[in-house]
Design a protein around this motif. Structure first.
Motif, PDB file in Angstrom:
ATOM      1  N   ARG A   1       2.439  20.050   5.809  1.00 53.75           N
ATOM      2  CA  ARG A   1       1.531  19.327   4.403  1.00 53.75           C
ATOM      3  C   ARG A   1       1.430  18.116   4.783  1.00 53.75           C
ATOM      4  O   ARG A   1       2.374  17.475   4.358  1.00 53.75           O
ATOM      5  N   GLN A   2       0.598  17.467   4.266  1.00 53.79           N
ATOM      6  CA  GLN A   2      -0.307  16.177   3.984  1.00 53.79           C
ATOM      7  C   GLN A   2      -0.255  15.421   2.575  1.00 53.79           C
ATOM      8  O   GLN A   2      -1.547  17.133   2.725  1.00 53.79           O
ATOM      9  N   PHE A   3      -0.334  14.539   2.254  1.00 52.51           N
ATOM     10  CA  PHE A   3      -0.244  14.898   0.609  1.00 52.51           C
ATOM     11  C   PHE A   3      -1.355  13.407   0.606  1.00 52.51           C
ATOM     12  O   PHE A   3      -1.206  12.520   1.689  1.00 52.51           O
ATOM     13  N   SER A   4      -2.144  13.168  -0.266  1.00 51.54           N
ATOM     14  CA  SER A   4      -2.771  12.400  -0.466  1.00 51.54           C
ATOM     15  C   SER A   4      -3.178  11.444  -1.472  1.00 51.54           C
ATOM     16  O   SER A   4      -3.948  10.595  -2.097  1.00 51.54           O
ATOM     17  N   ASP A   5      -1.779  11.380  -2.107  1.00 48.13           N
ATOM     18  CA  ASP A   5      -0.954  11.098  -3.252  1.00 48.13           C
ATOM     19  C   ASP A   5       0.224  10.444  -3.082  1.00 48.13           C
ATOM     20  O   ASP A   5       0.790  11.625  -2.617  1.00 48.13           O
ATOM     21  N   PRO A   6       0.436   8.986  -3.235  1.00 47.75           N
ATOM     22  CA  PRO A   6       2.082   8.908  -3.370  1.00 47.75           C
ATOM     23  C   PRO A   6       3.115   9.877  -3.818  1.00 47.75           C
ATOM     24  O   PRO A   6       4.345  10.083  -3.130  1.00 47.75           O
ATOM     25  N   ASP A   7       3.052  10.218  -5.185  1.00 43.75           N
ATOM     26  CA  ASP A   7       4.266  11.185  -6.267  1.00 43.75           C
ATOM     27  C   ASP A   7       3.744  12.273  -5.120  1.00 43.75           C
ATOM     28  O   ASP A   7       4.663  13.649  -5.719  1.00 43.75           O
ATOM     29  N   ARG A   8       2.777  13.180  -4.407  1.00 47.40           N
ATOM     30  CA  ARG A   8       2.832  14.744  -4.000  1.00 47.40           C
ATOM     31  C   ARG A   8       2.714  15.331  -4.403  1.00 47.40           C
ATOM     32  O   ARG A   8       3.012  16.323  -4.495  1.00 47.40           O
ATOM     33  N   GLU A   9       1.383  15.390  -5.634  1.00 49.08           N
ATOM     34  CA  GLU A   9       1.704  16.157  -6.655  1.00 49.08           C
ATOM     35  C   GLU A   9       0.567  16.374  -7.228  1.00 49.08           C
ATOM     36  O   GLU A   9      -0.060  17.822  -7.826  1.00 49.08           O
TER      37      GLU A   9
ATOM     38  N   ILE B   1       0.808  -1.214  -0.004  1.00 49.30           N
ATOM     39  CA  ILE B   1       0.324   0.254   0.176  1.00 49.30           C
ATOM     40  C   ILE B   1       1.142   1.575  -0.247  1.00 49.30           C
ATOM     41  O   ILE B   1       1.633   1.287   0.983  1.00 49.30           O
ATOM     42  N   GLU B   2       0.449   1.999  -0.715  1.00 49.37           N
ATOM     43  CA  GLU B   2       1.276   3.290  -0.926  1.00 49.37           C
ATOM     44  C   GLU B   2       1.054   3.903  -0.071  1.00 49.37           C
ATOM     45  O   GLU B   2      -0.371   4.285   0.439  1.00 49.37           O
ATOM     46  N   PRO B   3       2.056   4.963   0.049  1.00 48.03           N
ATOM     47  CA  PRO B   3       1.776   5.893   1.668  1.00 48.03           C
ATOM     48  C   PRO B   3       0.905   7.115   1.134  1.00 48.03           C
ATOM     49  O   PRO B   3       1.477   7.647  -0.184  1.00 48.03           O
ATOM     50  N   VAL B   4      -0.671   7.487   1.767  1.00 50.87           N
ATOM     51  CA  VAL B   4      -0.884   8.774   2.196  1.00 50.87           C
ATOM     52  C   VAL B   4      -1.557   9.272   2.825  1.00 50.87           C
ATOM     53  O   VAL B   4      -1.067   8.508   3.750  1.00 50.87           O
ATOM     54  N   GLY B   5      -1.972  10.103   2.862  1.00 54.21           N
ATOM     55  CA  GLY B   5      -2.774  10.839   4.708  1.00 54.21           C
ATOM     56  C   GLY B   5      -1.101  10.846   5.441  1.00 54.21           C
ATOM     57  O   GLY B   5      -0.110  11.923   5.238  1.00 54.21           O
ATOM     58  N   GLY B   6      -1.701  10.318   6.700  1.00 53.02           N
ATOM     59  CA  GLY B   6      -1.007   9.925   8.009  1.00 53.02           C
ATOM     60  C   GLY B   6       0.462   9.605   7.356  1.00 53.02           C
ATOM     61  O   GLY B   6       1.896  10.172   7.985  1.00 53.02           O
ATOM     62  N   ASP B   7       0.673   9.111   6.361  1.00 53.68           N
ATOM     63  CA  ASP B   7       1.884   8.192   6.236  1.00 53.68           C
ATOM     64  C   ASP B   7       2.730   9.298   5.563  1.00 53.68           C
ATOM     65  O   ASP B   7       3.791   8.495   4.657  1.00 53.68           O
ATOM     66  N   ASN B   8       1.980  10.109   4.597  1.00 49.40           N
ATOM     67  CA  ASN B   8       2.812  10.551   3.677  1.00 49.40           C
ATOM     68  C   ASN B   8       2.810  12.167   4.279  1.00 49.40           C
ATOM     69  O   ASN B   8       1.826  12.923   3.877  1.00 49.40           O
ATOM     70  N   ARG B   9       3.662  12.654   4.900  1.00 48.33           N
ATOM     71  CA  ARG B   9       3.728  14.619   5.233  1.00 48.33           C
ATOM     72  C   ARG B   9       5.287  14.475   5.400  1.00 48.33           C
ATOM     73  O   ARG B   9       5.910  14.932   5.981  1.00 48.33           O
ATOM     74  N   LEU B  10       4.388  16.287   5.888  1.00 48.60           N
ATOM     75  CA  LEU B  10       6.489  17.287   6.283  1.00 48.60           C
ATOM     76  C   LEU B  10       5.944  17.750   6.901  1.00 48.60           C
ATOM     77  O   LEU B  10       4.639  18.641   7.041  1.00 48.60           O
ATOM     78  N   GLU B  11       6.724  18.490   7.711  1.00 55.37           N
ATOM     79  CA  GLU B  11       6.316  18.678   9.076  1.00 55.37           C
ATOM     80  C   GLU B  11       7.841  19.980   9.589  1.00 55.37           C
ATOM     81  O   GLU B  11       8.742  19.102   9.186  1.00 55.37           O
ATOM     82  N   ASP B  12       7.535  20.524   9.766  1.00 56.62           N
ATOM     83  CA  ASP B  12       8.140  21.752   9.979  1.00 56.62           C
ATOM     84  C   ASP B  12       8.370  22.685  11.619  1.00 56.62           C
ATOM     85  O   ASP B  12       7.338  22.899  11.737  1.00 56.62           O
ATOM     86  N   ALA B  13       9.656  23.388  11.764  1.00 56.75           N
ATOM     87  CA  ALA B  13       9.377  24.320  12.627  1.00 56.75           C
ATOM     88  C   ALA B  13      10.695  25.303  12.760  1.00 56.75           C
ATOM     89  O   ALA B  13      11.936  24.943  12.559  1.00 56.75           O
ATOM     90  N   GLU B  14      10.426  26.566  12.779  1.00 57.06           N
ATOM     91  CA  GLU B  14      11.222  27.604  12.886  1.00 57.06           C
ATOM     92  C   GLU B  14      11.147  28.247  14.467  1.00 57.06           C
ATOM     93  O   GLU B  14       9.958  28.496  14.453  1.00 57.06           O
ATOM     94  N   ALA B  15      12.118  28.211  14.999  1.00 58.63           N
ATOM     95  CA  ALA B  15      12.444  29.615  15.944  1.00 58.63           C
ATOM     96  C   ALA B  15      13.603  30.058  16.458  1.00 58.63           C
ATOM     97  O   ALA B  15      14.252  30.186  16.279  1.00 58.63           O
ATOM     98  N   LEU B  16      13.033  31.005  17.314  1.00 55.01           N
ATOM     99  CA  LEU B  16      13.593  32.432  18.060  1.00 55.01           C
ATOM    100  C   LEU B  16      14.153  31.838  19.148  1.00 55.01           C
ATOM    101  O   LEU B  16      12.339  32.305  19.535  1.00 55.01           O
ATOM    102  N   SER B  17      14.896  32.217  19.408  1.00 57.89           N
ATOM    103  CA  SER B  17      14.666  32.113  21.386  1.00 57.89           C
ATOM    104  C   SER B  17      16.187  32.690  21.889  1.00 57.89           C
ATOM    105  O   SER B  17      17.259  33.143  21.166  1.00 57.89           O
TER     106      SER B  17
END
Length: 721
Positions: free
Chosen positions: A456-464, A411-427
């Motif tokens: 960003r969470q993708f609904s297709d495996p190729d992130r198109e 099963i190719e990844p979609v949804g929660g199995d295919n996502r990017l998360e990031d953070a920027e912080a200043l302390s």
């Protein structure tokens, strides 16, 4: 919050701090020609030694190099069990992926505490994904520092419970090295080797740690349950008259046959070390690479500047069965069909084995200025940081037929199995240690955290296609104050209060608020023939949160994002006692640490079904450690390390039900170490872990009952050259 306003605020704050630092440096410039002090930038120590720990305006602990050597420590869990105020939830028996909590910071894959190596944040993605699926190899460490109370505001981002700083092997002053070897049951083999030295203005260190084991668990119809770990470290240093540079590079890789699948209680009672054949394919593969460059300038006797740039990369693919908890839970309630699937005697179709494949990256630059002005010791600085996670997790589908696992699809990844998360912080932070009188030291701290996170969470495996998006911004001012007062030449009082903060991570939504708390501590210390310390702590949460993952499902069952449990109070008492007793030509060191903790929901949360008085998850009521030694003039020394941890709730509110599956079991373990010095440079040792072979359910997460390590004997050699 408007991103342009956020960026402007960060830029303005950065310019203000930079201008302040530049002005301070310029103010001292006239002294430079007269100053010829060398400044060696090496490992970052929160405190220099045990004496400083026992005089801080906040509670702290030092796991010293001596303790590392005596115990031949290779499991961070066992080391930190000797530190008061820490809560350890074991998982694999070897400490490969620790679950460390400190006071009000619960132990969810160590994501609620600040983890550092040599002063640099070391969690895979400290802001967006702080869960410690990577942890530095404990056996290559020189010492471990634990800091609690208001002074921890100097560090972050997690500022509720505490800081753990792993201090790596320093560059020796002269050409020298160490070789440590250990071999034990279950094919355990450990090697630590290093060599380094300083030549004029230059210094270097080369080090490697190698670990392997066949594992102590037996997989039905399967292979070994062990691990192979390689870890390499290089340090290069240059030291001038008043400035220095330290370059550090580290690389490690791990292959471990670890699983999320535990046991039913009935099977645990029959054989704690069993693993079901369903988990025979499970395997973790990961690597970590980190570099840092630290520049130090001793501007004058009273002013020093340090700039650190760092980058860490971590990649992992934990291939393992998903959803095994459904079989374990059903079998625990008497479901014969689920039990047969676990046993391998019944066929099962459509079993999902997920490639938990993730890439992490974190980078930043940190500037610190330490300035002494009269009775004030000031430390102020700032850090700009970015981190990210790329999750791409396909699922291989297997069928269990006649006890064998056969691949049937993917099963190719979609949804929660295919996502990017990031953070920027200043302390940014400023800390002032102010010696008001000879007896009174006041410590004032102010920290600022500004965090932008997104997913960003993708609904297709190729992130198109366009992904679904969510984001969050948190900006917090975190003040704190603490003091020590010398009541006499032997007695000292201390107290403090600070505001705690825990960012929500990359999956947070814009309406969610970060965890905040007000944290108090107060106590006394006695220094004489005995060292005694008693410190009470109290953490009051406006919105206690849990970080959800497959490894640590939240109390609502969620395995992603964060879960707010509402108002809560965590309070308790930490006690320490230590001394060295003498008997002629023998001495007996004694170190005792005890922690009592009461962790409860403090206000009804009707929406989630929690009531005032519900016990929080993963916080034991009682923990205790006792380290005893008998050191002789015959070069033969013996030690015992006794550790106790109480049962804990697996989910919130287990104190209000009688369900045994909602709690772990208490555990008392004794380790024995015998050491004989062949010469000033060589020591042979024998170590007996869990000498009485006490076994218990130390965790029910991720998926079923899990045991502690059984009785294990090993022998080894420590050689210095």
């Amino acid at each position: 919050m408007n991103n342009s306003n956020t960026g402007f605020r960060r830029a303005a704050l950065a310019l203000a701090v930079s201008a302040t630092l530049a002005h301070a440096v310029q103010a001292q410039d006239s002294d430079l020609q007269a100053k010829q002090r060398a400044s060696v930038v090496e490992e970052v120590f929160i405190f220099a030694d045990t004496d400083e720990v026992r005089s801080l305006p906040g509670s702290a602990a030092l796991v010293s190099q001596e303790q590392f050597q005596i115990e031949f420590a290779n499991d961070i869990n066992q080391l930190l069990k000797t530190v008061p105020g820490t809560y350890i939830r074991e998982e694999d028996g070897y400490g490969l992926r620790p679950n460390i909590g400190i006071r009000g910071a619960t132990s969810e894959r160590s994501s609620k505490i600040t983890l550092m190596e040599d002063g640099v944040m070391i969690a895979p993605a400290p802001y967006s994904n702080p869960a410690a699926y990577y942890f530095p190899t404990a056996m290559r460490m020189h010492s471990v520092e634990v800091l609690k109370g208001a002074p921890l505001l100097r560090y972050g981002p997690q500022t509720t419970g505490g800081v753990v700083n792993m201090v790596s092997t320093p560059i020796p002053e002269t050409l020298s090295g160490n070789l440590d070897l250990r071999a034990g049951q279950n094919g355990e083999q450990d090697l630590l080797a290093n060599i380094g030295g300083q030549y004029g203005q230059f210094g270097f260190l080369l080090e490697t740690a190698q670990r392997r084991s066949d594992g102590f668990k037996e997989i039905d119809r399967g292979n070994d349950s062990g691990y192979d770990i390689e870890d390499y470290l290089v340090k290069l240093a240059w030291t001038g008259e008043r400035q220095s540079v330290l370059f550090k590079a580290q690389y490690s890789n791990e292959i471990s046959d670890e699983t999320y699948l535990g046991l039913t209680d009935a099977d645990f009672a029959n054989n704690e070390d069993r693993r079901y054949g369903l988990s025979s394919l499970d395997e973790m593969n990961n690597y970590h690479a980190g570099v840092s460059l630290r520049y130090g300038l001793q501007v004058s006797d009273d002013l020093s500047l340090t700039v650190t740039a760092y980058q860490n990369n971590f990649s992992r693919d934990w291939f393992k069965l998903g959803g095994g908890n459904s079989f374990v839970n059903a079998a625990n309630t008497g479901d014969a069909a689920a039990q047969a699937i676990l046993e391998g005697t019944a066929d099962a179709f459509g079993l999902g084995y997920k490639h938990n494949n993730r890439d992490y990256e974190s980078r930043g630059i940190e500037l610190n200025l330490d300035h002494r002005i009269g009775d004030h010791s000031l430390s102020y600085g700032m850090r700009v940081h970015e981190d990210e996670m790329d999750r791409y997790q396909p699922v291989d589908v297997y069928d269990q037929i006649n006890g064998q696992l056969l691949l049937s699809g993917r099963i190719e990844p979609v949804g929660g199995d295919n996502r990017l998360e990031d953070a920027e912080a200043l302390s940014a932070w400023i800390v002032d240690s102010w010696q008001l009188t000879s007896a009174l030291n006041l410590n004032l701290a102010l920290r600022y955290e500004d965090v932008d996170s997104s997913r960003r969470q993708f609904s297709d495996p190729d992130r198109e296609t366009d992904p679904s998006r969510r984001s969050n911004n948190s900006s917090e001012w975190l003040p704190g104050a603490s003091f020590t007062y010398e009541l006499s030449d032997k007695w000292q009082a201390l107290a403090g209060v600070h505001r705690g903060f825990s960012p929500l991570g990359g999956g947070a939504q814009d309406f969610e608020e970060a965890e905040t708390s007000i944290n108090w501590e107060a106590g006394v210390r006695y220094t004489g023939s005995w060292y005694l310390e008693a410190i009470a702590f109290y953490s009051d949460f406006d919105n206690k949160t849990e970080n959800c993952s497959n490894a640590n499902p939240c109390s609502n069952g969620a395995t992603a994002g964060a879960f707010t449990t509402g108002q809560a109070v965590i309070q308790g008492l930490e006690l320490q006692a230590s001394t060295v007793l003498s008997f002629g030509d023998m001495s007996a060191p004694i170190d005792l640490a005890y922690t009592y903790t009461d962790a409860q929901i403090s206000r009804d949360n009707v929406e989630e079904g929690f009531v005032d008085g519900d016990t929080l998850a993963a916080v034991p009521e009682n923990t205790l450690s006792l380290r005893l030694g008998l050191e002789t003039a015959m070069n033969w020394d013996n030690y015992a390390v006794i550790k106790y941890i109480d049962e804990t709730c697996v989910t919130i509110g287990c104190n209000n039900d009688s369900n045994p599956f909602n709690r772990t079991e208490d555990l008392l373990v004794t380790d024995l170490i015998s050491r004989y010095a062949l010469s000033d440079d060589a020591v042979v040792f024998f170590k007996f872990e869990n000498v009485f072979d006490e076994r218990a359910i130390v965790s029910r997460q991720p998926e079923g009952a899990r045991p502690n390590k059984p009785r294990t004997a090993s022998v080894g050699l420590q050689y210095q050259f």
